[in-house]
Design a protein around this motif. Structure first.
Motif, mmCIF file in Angstrom:
data_model
loop_
_atom_site.group_PDB
_atom_site.id
_atom_site.type_symbol
_atom_site.label_atom_id
_atom_site.label_comp_id
_atom_site.label_asym_id
_atom_site.label_seq_id
_atom_site.Cartn_x
_atom_site.Cartn_y
_atom_site.Cartn_z
ATOM 1 N N GLU A 1 0.827 -1.194 0.000
ATOM 2 C CA GLU A 1 0.000 0.000 0.000
ATOM 3 C C GLU A 1 0.869 1.253 0.000
ATOM 4 O OE1 GLU A 1 -2.803 0.091 3.145
ATOM 5 O OE2 GLU A 1 -3.894 1.804 2.350
ATOM 6 N N LYS A 2 1.994 1.220 0.753
ATOM 7 C CA LYS A 2 2.895 2.365 0.770
ATOM 8 C C LYS A 2 3.471 2.608 -0.615
ATOM 9 C CE LYS A 2 4.202 2.051 5.628
ATOM 10 N NZ LYS A 2 5.281 1.758 6.587
ATOM 11 N N SER A 3 3.780 1.522 -1.322
ATOM 12 C CA SER A 3 4.294 1.664 -2.680
ATOM 13 C C SER A 3 3.255 2.274 -3.592
ATOM 14 C CB SER A 3 4.728 0.295 -3.205
ATOM 15 O OG SER A 3 5.105 0.380 -4.554
ATOM 16 N N ARG A 4 1.993 1.851 -3.384
ATOM 17 C CA ARG A 4 0.925 2.359 -4.247
ATOM 18 C C ARG A 4 0.674 3.841 -4.016
ATOM 19 N NH1 ARG A 4 -4.269 3.321 -3.520
ATOM 20 N NH2 ARG A 4 -4.262 2.430 -1.433
ATOM 21 N N THR A 5 0.757 4.302 -2.754
ATOM 22 C CA THR A 5 0.474 5.708 -2.470
ATOM 23 C C THR A 5 1.614 6.626 -2.853
ATOM 24 O OG1 THR A 5 1.257 5.372 -0.209
ATOM 25 C CG2 THR A 5 -1.113 5.219 -0.583
ATOM 26 N N GLY A 6 2.789 6.075 -3.188
ATOM 27 C CA GLY A 6 3.873 6.876 -3.726
ATOM 28 C C GLY A 6 4.577 7.709 -2.669
ATOM 29 N N SER A 7 5.051 8.896 -3.073
ATOM 30 C CA SER A 7 5.921 9.704 -2.220
ATOM 31 C C SER A 7 5.167 10.550 -1.215
ATOM 32 C CB SER A 7 6.776 10.624 -3.097
ATOM 33 O OG SER A 7 5.938 11.540 -3.796
ATOM 34 N N GLY A 8 3.878 10.572 -1.263
ATOM 35 C CA GLY A 8 3.090 11.354 -0.312
ATOM 36 C C GLY A 8 3.219 12.844 -0.502
ATOM 37 N N LYS A 9 3.389 13.319 -1.722
ATOM 38 C CA LYS A 9 3.575 14.739 -1.963
ATOM 39 C C LYS A 9 2.264 15.494 -2.118
ATOM 40 C CE LYS A 9 7.105 16.311 -4.212
ATOM 41 N NZ LYS A 9 8.110 16.614 -5.249
ATOM 42 N N VAL A 10 1.151 14.787 -2.233
ATOM 43 C CA VAL A 10 -0.166 15.433 -2.262
ATOM 44 C C VAL A 10 -1.020 14.815 -1.169
ATOM 45 C CG1 VAL A 10 -2.200 16.003 -3.619
ATOM 46 C CG2 VAL A 10 0.012 15.814 -4.751
ATOM 47 N N ARG A 11 -1.509 15.646 -0.254
ATOM 48 C CA ARG A 11 -2.250 15.168 0.912
ATOM 49 C C ARG A 11 -3.639 15.800 0.910
ATOM 50 N NH1 ARG A 11 2.725 15.519 5.351
ATOM 51 N NH2 ARG A 11 4.264 14.533 3.984
#
Length: 614
Positions: free
Chosen positions: A227-237
Motif C-alpha cells: 500500500e505504501k508503494s501504491r500511495t507513492g511519495s506522499g507529496k499530495v495530501r
C-alpha cells in the motif's frame, strides 16, 4: 538512489470516465460531473507552475544567503574566542549537539548537520561526504578526553509547503507536486466529498498518494509495504473541509505554509482574509477571480463594493482596474495583521484575473499602503481619469546622521473640478484601488529566463512568452488606452499605433504596451497629453464638423488647440520587444463556446436525489 515517485502502472480507464492528460499529469473525469475542471485554464496552470517554481528558487536563494551570513557570524565569534553555544562536560568540551546527525533547525528552515567520531568504519549515523567534512579529531593521552570535533556545515535546499484551498479534481495540486522540484508536499483541499473522492483517485493514478495523516482528512493510512508503494511519495495530501477553516488552522506562525493558491469558481474574496494570515513571511499568495462581470463593469457596483471594497471602472481600461481592485483587497486584508503585499505578477487573462503577490510582515511598510491606494474620477465622455491618492508620505533626512524619517499625512483633493476639463462631461468615482506597481519586472524576467530554458515543459509556452514579455515591459502607471477608442472620441481617422507612440516619445513621455488589451498603449503622460497628439493628428486629417452633434463631447475636445505640435516621425524606441517578435499575447478561441464553464455538482444534491430515488 532516486527519490522520484514510482511510475504508475499502465492506465486502465474505468467505465464512465474519460482520461484527461495535461503535461505529465493524468486525471480521470467522471461523466457524473463530480468535480469542476476547465481545460481552457491550462494556461493558468502552466503560468502558475512557472511562477511558483521561480519564486521557490528565489526564496531558497534568500534562505541560503541568510544561512551563509549566520555561518559567517558564528565563525567570527569562534575566532574571537567566544565560547557561547558550548557546554562544559567532565573530561572535555563538546558542541551542544553531540549526537550523530542531529538536525539543528534554524529559523529560516535550513539545517546544519553536526557529527561526532565513532570507532569503526560502520559507525551508526555515518555521514555523506557532501553533508559534513570532519576535521582532525583525536583522543587525548591516557585520560581519554575528546580534544576537538571539527564540523563543516552543509546547506540543505529549502523545501516548501503549498496549500491549494479549492482543488476540485486535484489536477493543479498534482502538477505542482510533479513539476516543482522544491515542493515538500501539497495540501489539496475541497469541501465537496465527490471532489475529494476524485482527488484520491487522480492522486493514486499519478503515484502521489498520502502516506501520513493530515489533520481533518478521513483518508485511511497505508499499513502494508504494497500500500505504501501504491500511495507513492506522499507529496499530495487530501483534506476534506472548509477552505477558510483549514487556512485559519495554519495561521499561527509555526503552522504557516509557504504558498497558498486560491482558484475558486467565481470570486476569491471570501478566502483572502484567511489566506493572508496563513502564508509565511516572504511566502507566495496566488489568486484567481473569474467574476469579471462584477469587477470589470458597472452593472453591479454594489456587489463589487461588498466583495472588494471598491467601485469598478466604466471605461476601456476596466480590466486593469479589476486587477487593482483585487490587489487593494489583498493589501487591506494583509494590513489588518501587520502585513503588506509585494505584487510579482498581475494579469488580466480572458475571463479572469490571476495575481501573484508575496506576503511580508513589517509595520513601517503597512503604513505606506495608504499612499499606494487611490480613488479615481472617470470622465463619462472621454474616459479621462484623475487620481486621488488616499495618503502621502513626507521624507525628512536628518542632517547629521543621514537617517530618513517618514511622516504620513492625509492627501489634498479633489484633483479636478466637477466636470471634465477636456470634454466638460460629468465624472463617476471608482475605487479605492491599488495605484502602485502591479508587476515586479525583475521577477518577470526570471520567469522568462526559466521559460526559455524549459519551454518543452509547458503546453502554452508560446502564449506565456508573449504575455510575460509584455508584462516585463509594461509601465507601472495606470491606465492604458487604445488609439481607436480615442479616435472615436474625436470622430477622426485612427492614427497608426506606432505614430501615436512616436509622438508621445518625442514629447518626452514613456510608452509601453499593456498585456490586458490588444492594440493598447500605456504612457507616463496625462490624458491631456494624449489628446494633444490627436489634436495635432486632426489638423493633418480634418474632421467634418457638420457630422458632429452640438452637444457631443467631440466638439469640446476639438475646440482646444494642442499645447505643442506633435512629431509623428518614427522614434527609435517606439517598437517594443514584444512588437519586434511575433508573440501570441491574447487568447485565440481554443474550442467552440469556451469560457468559465459550468460549476460542478457539489455532491450534496446528487446524494439527496439518490436517496429520493430509493
Amino acid at each position: 538512489m532516486s527519490n522520484a515517485p514510482p511510475s504508475p502502472s499502465p492506465l486502465i480507464i474505468p467505465e464512465g470516465f474519460t482520461l484527461h492528460t495535461e503535461n505529465t499529469s493524468h486525471i480521470l473525469i467522471s461523466s457524473k460531473d463530480e468535480a469542476f475542471l476547465n481545460p481552457v485554464q491550462e494556461f493558468n496552470r502552466d503560468l502558475s507552475v512557472a511562477c511558483i517554481r521561480t519564486w521557490s528558487e528565489q526564496f531558497d536563494g534568500e534562505k541560503e544567503a541568510k544561512w551563509g551570513q549566520a555561518q559567517e557570524r558564528r565563525a567570527r565569534r569562534e575566532r574571537g574566542g567566544d565560547r557561547k553555544g558550548q557546554k562544559k562536560m567532565k573530561g572535555g568540551v563538546l558542541p551542544i549537539h553531540s549526537d550523530p546527525l542531529v538536525d539543528d533547525s534554524t529559523t529560516d528552515g535550513t539545517r546544519t548537520e553536526h557529527a561526532t567520531i565513532e570507532s569503526g568504519p560502520s559507525a551508526k549515523g555515518g555521514l555523506a561526504a557532501e553533508d559534513t567534512t570532519m576535521a582532525d579529531s583525536t583522543l587525548g593521552p591516557s585520560e581519554g578526553k575528546l580534544k576537538t570535533v571539527g564540523v563543516v556545515p552543509h546547506y540543505h535546499p529549502y523545501k516548501f509547503i503549498l496549500l491549494e484551498a479549492l482543488s476540485a479534481t486535484g489536477l493543479r495540486s498534482i502538477r505542482y507536486a510533479k513539476e516543482i522540484p522544491l515542493v515538500r508536499y501539497v495540501i489539496a483541499n475541497d469541501l465537496s466529498s465527490s471532489a475529494t473522492a476524485a482527488m484520491k483517485r487522480n492522486i493514486d493514478l499519478n503515484g502521489l498518494g498520502v502516506p501520513t495523516e493530515v489533520k481533518g482528512t478521513d483518508s485511511p493510512q497505508p499499513s502494508t509495504a504494497e500500500e505504501k508503494s501504491r500511495t507513492g511519495s506522499g507529496k499530495v495530501r487530501i483534506n476534506e473541509g472548509d477552505a477558510c477553516a483549514l487556512m485559519y488552522e495554519h495561521r499561527s506562525e509555526k503552522n504557516r505554509v509557504d504558498v497558498v493558491d486560491l482558484d475558486p469558481y467565481g470570486t476569491a474574496a471570501p478566502f483572502i482574509d484567511a489566506a493572508v494570515q496563513c502564508v509565511n513571511d516572504g511566502g507566495l499568495l496566488c489568486v484567481t477571480c473569474t467574476d469579471l462581470s462584477v469587477l470589470a463593469t458597472t452593472n453591479y457596483p454594489e456587489k463589487c463594493y461588498s466583495n472588494y471594497g471598491g467601485i469598478p471602472v466604466k471605461a476601456e481600461y476596466c480590466h486593469e482596474a479589476a486587477l487593482r481592485l483585487v490587489l487593494n483587497t489583498i493589501s487591506t486584508s494583509a494590513g489588518r495583521y501587520g502585513r503588506y503585499i509585494q505584487p510579482l505578477l498581475s494579469l488580466s487573462i480572458d475571463f479572469y484575473v490571476r495575481i501573484f503577490v508575496r506576503i511580508h510582515s513589517a509595520p513601517i511598510e503597512v503604513k505606506k499602503a495608504a499612499s499606494k491606494t487611490a480613488t479615481y474620477y472617470i470622465c463619462a465622455g472621454c474616459q479621462s481619469f484623475y487620481e486621488q491618492p488616499l495618503g502621502r508620505i513626507i521624507e525628512k533626512v536628518h542632517e547629521k546622521s543621514g537617517n530618513v524619517n517618514h511622516q504620513f499625512k492625509t492627501q489634498v483633493g479633489p484633483p479636478v473640478p466637477q466636470r471634465c476639463p477636456e470634454c466638460d462631461s460629468p465624472f463617476h468615482v471608482a475605487g479605492p484601488m491599488w495605484s502602485s506597481d502591479i508587476h515586479d519586472h525583475k521577477f518577470v524576467s526570471k520567469v522568462l529566463d526559466h521559460l526559455e530554458e524549459h519551454q518543452e515543459l509547458y503546453g502554452t509556452a508560446t502564449r506565456m512568452k508573449g504575455m510575460l514579455t509584455v508584462a516585463k515591459e509594461e509601465l507601472d502607471t495606470p491606465f492604458y488606452f487604445t488609439p481607436s477608442k480615442i479616435a472615436g472620441f474625436f470622430h477622426s481617422m485612427c492614427p497608426p499605433l506606432d505614430d501615436v507612440a512616436s509622438a508621445l516619445l518625442h514629447a518626452g513621455h514613456q510608452v509601453s504596451r499593456s498585456h490586458a488589451c490588444p492594440g493598447s498603449l500605456k504612457t507616463s503622460g496625462t490624458r491631456q497629453d494624449v489628446h494633444d497628439v490627436f489634436r495635432s493628428w486632426v489638423k493633418k486629417h480634418p474632421v467634418r464638423m457638420d457630422k458632429i452633434s452640438e452637444h457631443s463631447p467631440a466638439r469640446q475636445l476639438l475646440s482646444k488647440e494642442p499645447r505643442a505640435e506633435a512629431n509623428f516621425s518614427r522614434h527609435p524606441q517606439s517598437v517594443t520587444q514584444s512588437s519586434k517578435v511575433k508573440l501570441v499575447r491574447y487568447q485565440q478561441n481554443p474550442t467552440p463556446h469556451w469560457g468559465p464553464g459550468t460549476k460542478a455538482d457539489s455532491g450534496t444534491k446528487r446524494k439527496r436525489d439518490d436517496e429520493d430515488a430509493e
